[in-house]
Scaffold this active site. Structure first.
Site, PDB file in Angstrom:
ATOM      1  N   ASN A   1      85.387  32.713  54.858  1.00  0.00           N
ATOM      2  CA  ASN A   1      85.895  33.088  56.187  1.00  0.00           C
ATOM      3  C   ASN A   1      87.411  33.198  56.124  1.00  0.00           C
ATOM      4  OD1 ASN A   1      85.816  33.545  59.033  1.00  0.00           O
ATOM      5  ND2 ASN A   1      86.363  31.409  59.389  1.00  0.00           N
TER       6      ASN A   1
ATOM      7  N   ASP B   1      85.564  25.713  60.526  1.00  0.00           N
ATOM      8  CA  ASP B   1      86.891  25.782  59.882  1.00  0.00           C
ATOM      9  C   ASP B   1      87.213  24.599  58.962  1.00  0.00           C
ATOM     10  OD1 ASP B   1      87.304  28.101  61.324  1.00  0.00           O
ATOM     11  OD2 ASP B   1      88.402  27.095  62.923  1.00  0.00           O
TER      12      ASP B   1
ATOM     13  N   HIS C   1      90.814  32.630  58.656  1.00  0.00           N
ATOM     14  CA  HIS C   1      91.271  32.085  59.940  1.00  0.00           C
ATOM     15  C   HIS C   1      92.750  32.442  60.110  1.00  0.00           C
ATOM     16  CE1 HIS C   1      91.093  29.444  63.393  1.00  0.00           C
ATOM     17  NE2 HIS C   1      92.290  29.005  63.051  1.00  0.00           N
TER      18      HIS C   1
HETATM   19  C1  GRF Z   1      91.122  37.950  62.418  1.00  0.00           C
HETATM   20  O1  GRF Z   1      92.325  37.503  62.942  1.00  0.00           O
HETATM   21  C2  GRF Z   1      90.472  36.845  61.632  1.00  0.00           C
HETATM   22  O2  GRF Z   1      91.374  35.957  61.078  1.00  0.00           O
HETATM   23  C3  GRF Z   1      89.652  36.131  62.668  1.00  0.00           C
HETATM   24  O3  GRF Z   1      89.214  37.140  63.527  1.00  0.00           O
HETATM   25  C4  GRF Z   1      90.117  38.239  63.518  1.00  0.00           C
HETATM   26  C5  GRF Z   1      89.319  39.482  63.282  1.00  0.00           C
HETATM   27  O4  GRF Z   1      90.064  40.656  63.466  1.00  0.00           O
HETATM   28  N1  GRF Z   1      88.612  35.356  62.049  1.00  0.00           N
HETATM   29  P1  GRF Z   1      89.418  42.048  63.055  1.00  0.00           P
HETATM   30  O5  GRF Z   1      88.095  42.180  63.793  1.00  0.00           O
HETATM   31  O6  GRF Z   1      89.218  42.027  61.576  1.00  0.00           O
HETATM   32  O7  GRF Z   1      90.383  43.100  63.482  1.00  0.00           O
END
Ligand code: GRF
Length: 191
Positions: free
Chosen positions: A105, A148, A107
């Site tokens: 993932n 997380d 974050h």
């Molecule tokens: C990103 O900021 C990621 O870190 C978080 O969700 C957001 C997704 O943005 N988990 P996108 O859909 O890839 O534009």
């Protein structure tokens, strides 16, 4: 390990990170994005996947948490690794057990700060601003049963200046995400 890998990408919305990943692995010899899945049939990220001719599927709560339909799709497609890219639902135990250490993932902050339940999207950057942090960044981590809290694989930092707003912080963080997530996925898969 250089066995061929088949990735499934899970997303809930825009999918800008997912698009970077699709692009990075286009014509890549040993790593294929085979399936893109969403809890949100209207997610723009699904349209992005279709432009790359990647198979997409949407699912509901029952299919994800109860009936095992999503897990069956992953097995049918011989998925080896799962990539979360802006996916907002908690991953069920059954999936974590089926893919131990094979779910990743991203974050948009420096975990363990500004993580946990409810910390997503602009709330993260608003939290960073309100706390007066001078640095923020991204965290790429393995997924376990807690929000997380899986093993941290990679972090990158950027500065938060006094004049920054949650929106301007979001832009800097997104730039870091786009430049690092695909290559870190590549490294993680090949380790
Ligand atoms: C990103 O900021 C990621 O870190 C978080 O969700 C957001 C997704 O943005 N988990 P996108 O859909 O890839 O534009």
């Amino acid at each position: 390990m250089n066995q061929p890998a088949r990735l499934a990408v899970f997303l809930s919305g825009n999918g800008s990170n997912a698009e970077q990943i699709f692009s990075h692995f286009t014509n890549y010899p040993t790593i294929t994005v085979a399936l893109v899945l969403s809890n949100n049939p209207g997610a723009f990220g699904l349209q992005r996947a279709q432009k790359f001719n990647i198979q997409t599927k949407a699912f509901n709560k029952n299919q994800f948490y109860e009936s095992g339909v999503v897990l069956n799709w992953l097995k049918e497609e011989q998925i080896t690794h799962i990539v979360l890219a802006g996916f907002l639902w908690m991953i069920p135990q059954s999936l974590i057990q089926a893919y131990p250490k094979h779910i990743i993932n991203i974050h948009p902050a420096l975990l363990p700060k500004f993580g946990g339940k409810g910390m997503y999207g602009s709330k993260v950057h608003a939290g960073v601003k309100a706390a007066g942090e001078t640095k923020t960044g991204i965290t790429i981590h393995e997924v376990n049963e807690k929000y997380d809290e899986g093993k941290i694989i990679f972090q990158a930092r950027c500065e938060v200046l006094p004049e920054d707003t949650p929106d301007s912080i979001a832009k800097k963080v997104q730039a870091l995400e786009h430049s690092h997530y695909p290559v870190e996925i590549e490294r993680w898969v090949k380790q």
